[in-house]
Design a protein around this motif. Structure first.
Motif, PDB file in Angstrom:
ATOM      1  N   MET A   1       0.850  -1.171   0.000  1.00 24.47           N
ATOM      2  CA  MET A   1       0.000   0.000   0.000  1.00 24.47           C
ATOM      3  C   MET A   1       0.901   1.241   0.000  1.00 24.47           C
ATOM      4  O   MET A   1       1.814   1.359   0.808  1.00 24.47           O
ATOM      5  CB  MET A   1      -0.900  -0.026   1.236  1.00 24.47           C
ATOM      6  CG  MET A   1      -2.053   0.898   1.192  1.00 24.47           C
ATOM      7  SD  MET A   1      -3.136   0.626   2.637  1.00 24.47           S
ATOM      8  CE  MET A   1      -4.686   0.817   1.846  1.00 24.47           C
ATOM      9  N   ALA A   2       0.601   2.169  -0.885  1.00 26.41           N
ATOM     10  CA  ALA A   2       1.412   3.376  -1.013  1.00 26.41           C
ATOM     11  C   ALA A   2       1.084   4.351   0.121  1.00 26.41           C
ATOM     12  O   ALA A   2       0.026   4.273   0.751  1.00 26.41           O
ATOM     13  CB  ALA A   2       1.149   4.035  -2.359  1.00 26.41           C
ATOM     14  N   ASP A   3       2.010   5.277   0.356  1.00 24.14           N
ATOM     15  CA  ASP A   3       1.816   6.266   1.415  1.00 24.14           C
ATOM     16  C   ASP A   3       0.567   7.111   1.186  1.00 24.14           C
ATOM     17  O   ASP A   3      -0.167   7.405   2.124  1.00 24.14           O
ATOM     18  CB  ASP A   3       3.045   7.184   1.516  1.00 24.14           C
ATOM     19  CG  ASP A   3       4.235   6.499   2.161  1.00 24.14           C
ATOM     20  OD1 ASP A   3       4.027   5.436   2.788  1.00 24.14           O
ATOM     21  OD2 ASP A   3       5.349   7.027   2.041  1.00 24.14           O
ATOM     22  N   TRP A   4       0.329   7.502  -0.066  1.00 24.35           N
ATOM     23  CA  TRP A   4      -0.840   8.345  -0.334  1.00 24.35           C
ATOM     24  C   TRP A   4      -2.137   7.585  -0.059  1.00 24.35           C
ATOM     25  O   TRP A   4      -3.126   8.179   0.355  1.00 24.35           O
ATOM     26  CB  TRP A   4      -0.800   8.902  -1.756  1.00 24.35           C
ATOM     27  CG  TRP A   4      -1.017   7.868  -2.832  1.00 24.35           C
ATOM     28  CD1 TRP A   4      -0.066   7.128  -3.467  1.00 24.35           C
ATOM     29  CD2 TRP A   4      -2.272   7.472  -3.373  1.00 24.35           C
ATOM     30  NE1 TRP A   4      -0.636   6.276  -4.374  1.00 24.35           N
ATOM     31  CE2 TRP A   4      -2.007   6.473  -4.333  1.00 24.35           C
ATOM     32  CE3 TRP A   4      -3.583   7.832  -3.134  1.00 24.35           C
ATOM     33  CZ2 TRP A   4      -3.011   5.848  -5.057  1.00 24.35           C
ATOM     34  CZ3 TRP A   4      -4.586   7.211  -3.870  1.00 24.35           C
ATOM     35  CH2 TRP A   4      -4.295   6.235  -4.820  1.00 24.35           C
ATOM     36  N   GLU A   5      -2.130   6.263  -0.254  1.00 26.62           N
ATOM     37  CA  GLU A   5      -3.333   5.469   0.022  1.00 26.62           C
ATOM     38  C   GLU A   5      -3.598   5.390   1.530  1.00 26.62           C
ATOM     39  O   GLU A   5      -4.742   5.453   1.966  1.00 26.62           O
ATOM     40  CB  GLU A   5      -3.181   4.060  -0.547  1.00 26.62           C
ATOM     41  CG  GLU A   5      -3.183   4.000  -2.056  1.00 26.62           C
ATOM     42  CD  GLU A   5      -2.887   2.615  -2.575  1.00 26.62           C
ATOM     43  OE1 GLU A   5      -3.565   2.189  -3.533  1.00 26.62           O
ATOM     44  OE2 GLU A   5      -1.985   1.948  -2.023  1.00 26.62           O
ATOM     45  N   ILE A   6      -2.538   5.279   2.292  1.00 26.59           N
ATOM     46  CA  ILE A   6      -2.685   5.253   3.750  1.00 26.59           C
ATOM     47  C   ILE A   6      -3.231   6.585   4.235  1.00 26.59           C
ATOM     48  O   ILE A   6      -4.176   6.632   5.042  1.00 26.59           O
ATOM     49  CB  ILE A   6      -1.334   4.926   4.423  1.00 26.59           C
ATOM     50  CG1 ILE A   6      -0.911   3.498   4.075  1.00 26.59           C
ATOM     51  CG2 ILE A   6      -1.426   5.118   5.930  1.00 26.59           C
ATOM     52  CD1 ILE A   6       0.489   3.139   4.503  1.00 26.59           C
ATOM     53  N   TRP A   7      -2.663   7.697   3.751  1.00 28.37           N
ATOM     54  CA  TRP A   7      -3.138   9.014   4.162  1.00 28.37           C
ATOM     55  C   TRP A   7      -4.566   9.272   3.692  1.00 28.37           C
ATOM     56  O   TRP A   7      -5.367   9.866   4.410  1.00 28.37           O
ATOM     57  CB  TRP A   7      -2.211  10.117   3.666  1.00 28.37           C
ATOM     58  CG  TRP A   7      -0.979  10.203   4.516  1.00 28.37           C
ATOM     59  CD1 TRP A   7       0.275   9.807   4.190  1.00 28.37           C
ATOM     60  CD2 TRP A   7      -0.923  10.681   5.857  1.00 28.37           C
ATOM     61  NE1 TRP A   7       1.120  10.011   5.246  1.00 28.37           N
ATOM     62  CE2 TRP A   7       0.416  10.548   6.285  1.00 28.37           C
ATOM     63  CE3 TRP A   7      -1.847  11.202   6.738  1.00 28.37           C
ATOM     64  CZ2 TRP A   7       0.832  10.931   7.545  1.00 28.37           C
ATOM     65  CZ3 TRP A   7      -1.428  11.588   8.003  1.00 28.37           C
ATOM     66  CH2 TRP A   7      -0.109  11.446   8.395  1.00 28.37           C
TER      67      TRP A   7
END
Length: 110
Positions: A1-7
């Motif tokens: 999971m990419a950082d932008w998806e987590i945020w």
């Protein structure tokens, strides 16, 4: 999971939480609940607390029900309920129940 998806997930959950909680402030005065619903909602905190505490009293570490005198949490819970039935004071019950549980653990009675 990419950082932008987590945020994005964190922001979406924060917005959903804020929207559901703020909805009562924004439209709450326009909605009138029947008297019976108000009476039933008085018991919601007690039911939620029981749903959280009861499994901890009954279930062992492996997830199976442990209904024996060797279950110190269950014994302490039953004694605390009896104490509350007599005294009708929640703070005293919590203190007494924890003291009783600690005494059972330290004295190795069961």
């Amino acid at each position: 999971m990419a950082d932008w998806e987590i945020w994005l997930t964190i922001v979406a959950l924060a917005v959903a939480t804020a929207a559901t909680r703020a909805s009562f402030w924004l439209v709450g005065h326009h909605i009138h609940l029947p008297k019976r619903v108000h009476e039933v909602l008085r018991y919601a905190p007690a039911c939620a607390l029981a749903a959280i505490v009861a499994p901890d009293l009954v279930l062992a570490a492996d997830g199976h029900a442990h209904l024996a005198l060797s279950n110190l949490k269950l014994v302490s819970g039953v004694v605390a309920i009896a104490f509350y039935a007599i005294r009708r004071n929640m703070l005293e019950t919590i203190i007494f129940g924890m003291a009783f549980f600690t005494a059972l653990r330290l004295l190795h009675i069961f």
